[in-house]
Write a protein that holds these residues in place. Sequence first.
Motif, mmCIF file in Angstrom:
data_model
loop_
_atom_site.group_PDB
_atom_site.id
_atom_site.type_symbol
_atom_site.label_atom_id
_atom_site.label_comp_id
_atom_site.label_asym_id
_atom_site.label_seq_id
_atom_site.Cartn_x
_atom_site.Cartn_y
_atom_site.Cartn_z
ATOM 1 N N LEU A 190 -13.705 -3.564 -7.347
ATOM 2 C CA LEU A 190 -12.285 -3.210 -7.409
ATOM 3 C C LEU A 190 -11.996 -2.275 -8.581
ATOM 4 N N SER A 191 -12.708 -2.444 -9.678
ATOM 5 C CA SER A 191 -12.527 -1.524 -10.814
ATOM 6 C C SER A 191 -12.911 -0.106 -10.422
ATOM 7 N N ALA A 192 -14.036 0.024 -9.721
ATOM 8 C CA ALA A 192 -14.478 1.350 -9.290
ATOM 9 C C ALA A 192 -13.513 1.949 -8.272
ATOM 10 N N ALA A 193 -13.011 1.122 -7.362
ATOM 11 C CA ALA A 193 -12.050 1.620 -6.363
ATOM 12 C C ALA A 193 -10.767 2.090 -7.038
ATOM 13 N N MET A 194 -10.292 1.331 -8.034
ATOM 14 C CA MET A 194 -9.085 1.747 -8.747
ATOM 15 C C MET A 194 -9.320 3.020 -9.551
ATOM 16 N N ASP A 195 -10.524 3.229 -10.049
ATOM 17 C CA ASP A 195 -10.825 4.481 -10.743
ATOM 18 C C ASP A 195 -10.635 5.675 -9.811
ATOM 19 N N THR A 196 -11.073 5.540 -8.556
ATOM 20 C CA THR A 196 -10.903 6.650 -7.607
ATOM 21 C C THR A 196 -9.431 6.903 -7.328
ATOM 22 N N ILE A 197 -8.638 5.824 -7.301
ATOM 23 C CA ILE A 197 -7.195 5.975 -7.078
ATOM 24 C C ILE A 197 -6.543 6.695 -8.259
ATOM 25 N N ARG A 198 -6.902 6.290 -9.474
ATOM 26 C CA ARG A 198 -6.301 6.928 -10.647
ATOM 27 C C ARG A 198 -6.674 8.411 -10.735
ATOM 28 N N ILE A 199 -7.886 8.750 -10.311
ATOM 29 C CA ILE A 199 -8.290 10.158 -10.299
ATOM 30 C C ILE A 199 -7.433 10.948 -9.312
ATOM 31 N N ASP A 200 -7.246 10.401 -8.112
ATOM 32 C CA ASP A 200 -6.418 11.082 -7.116
ATOM 33 C C ASP A 200 -4.974 11.194 -7.593
ATOM 34 N N LEU A 201 -4.442 10.103 -8.175
ATOM 35 C CA LEU A 201 -3.044 10.104 -8.620
ATOM 36 C C LEU A 201 -2.813 11.118 -9.728
ATOM 37 N N ALA A 202 -3.792 11.287 -10.615
ATOM 38 C CA ALA A 202 -3.645 12.225 -11.732
ATOM 39 C C ALA A 202 -3.534 13.668 -11.255
ATOM 40 N N ALA A 203 -4.052 13.949 -10.066
ATOM 41 C CA ALA A 203 -4.011 15.316 -9.545
ATOM 42 C C ALA A 203 -2.725 15.600 -8.771
ATOM 43 N N ARG A 204 -1.855 14.620 -8.625
ATOM 44 C CA ARG A 204 -0.628 14.788 -7.850
ATOM 45 C C ARG A 204 0.535 15.173 -8.764
ATOM 46 N N PRO A 205 1.656 15.635 -8.194
ATOM 47 C CA PRO A 205 2.806 16.021 -9.034
ATOM 48 C C PRO A 205 3.213 14.903 -9.991
ATOM 49 N N GLU A 206 3.718 15.287 -11.145
ATOM 50 C CA GLU A 206 3.986 14.334 -12.217
ATOM 51 C C GLU A 206 4.993 13.259 -11.815
ATOM 52 N N ASN A 207 5.908 13.567 -10.912
ATOM 53 C CA ASN A 207 6.946 12.604 -10.527
ATOM 54 C C ASN A 207 6.517 11.683 -9.379
ATOM 55 N N THR A 208 5.228 11.699 -9.048
ATOM 56 C CA THR A 208 4.740 10.852 -7.952
ATOM 57 C C THR A 208 4.675 9.399 -8.410
ATOM 58 N N ARG A 209 5.405 8.528 -7.697
ATOM 59 C CA ARG A 209 5.285 7.090 -7.964
ATOM 60 C C ARG A 209 4.133 6.538 -7.115
#
Length: 384
Positions: free
Chosen positions: A152-171
């Motif tokens: 789950l830690s590794a899966a969440m890392d992939t999510i945080r990487i994807d989220l960081a590349a999205r517009p700043e106001n993305t919830r």
Amino acid sequence: MRILHTSDWHLGRQLHRVPLLAEQRTFLEHLLDTVRREHVEAVVVAGDVFDRAIPPLDAIDLFNWVLGELADLRVPLVMISGNHDSPRRLGVNARLIERAGIHLRTSVQDCARPAVLHDEHGPVAFYGLPYLEPGLVHKHFGVEQPSHHAVLSAAMDTIRIDLAARPENTRSVVLAHAFVTGADTSESERDITAGGVPSVGASVFTGVDYVALGHLHRCQQISERIRYSGSPLAYSFSEASHPKATWLIDLDTGSALTARTILCPVPRRLHQLTGTLNDLLTQPEHTEYEDCWLHITLTDTDRPHMAMERLQRRFPHALKLSFPQQQRSAEESYRSRVNGRSDHEITLGFLDHVTGIPATAPEQSLLQEGLESVRTAAAAREAS
């Protein structure tokens, strides 16, 4: 964005051999009424949609019906598979029905592929972490240890990487099917022990605005932004006193969060009664329980003749009967003795009982490897 968080429908489940499909339909009708009344903008289901990998056809029909109703309301649905579901079967036609606003996330490959929805405050990325059997997916994430925490830690890392590349106001919202440390369990959840530790810390989910959890059947809050909705019905007598609910989450601009519970309907109460057969059949104070699903414990010195048949004349929905005074000489029943123990601990206890000699360290390791092999094989069969 107003989100309705639910999970653990377990469509097709029975309660002591009594089908619950009618009661499950009552809940789904309530869910649709809530969507209309509360102007819900997205529904999330955090796993265990069905009770088993190959569900009965009437459970599939009920599932298809509620999907159609939500599609007609034009309310998006985000759903993940749980440990009771078959990911491949639940995910059939996922890409096709996504056009109707139904976003299924059942594959490890889709963990970092969000369903992006929009409201007046901007985009909300919904990530789905289906139940991840560590022995099957740890290599996909490049982790050596096949444990829930590592995967789950590794899966969440992939999510945080994807989220960081999205517009700043993305919830961000993450759906996950897991046992998070600090949560309360009940008797109706299937054990997911793997690698010796079935739970993960809440810190695994750092960096997202809301975590919609499934797997545990009690509605509860781990933190302000991490919650279990629990099951919509009580699926064991251990849940008789648990209020069943869904979470209504408002995620506003700047990720400000407010939450409140929406209580689920109770088609029939569960209750536990204890007493002698004569008292239970005659005492007026038990009248209020005559329409409940009951677990009855008889305290008679001798086991009464045709006890269940006689009880069901007054309590037609009595489902379970216990005779504690006739349990074997051991101080506790087998279930209570093993309650809270892992499969590994139970196996070691059995070996000690049979041989009279505690297992050595190599034997303990060998048993753990065997248990993990069996669990992984079973999970692979359900996933296929």
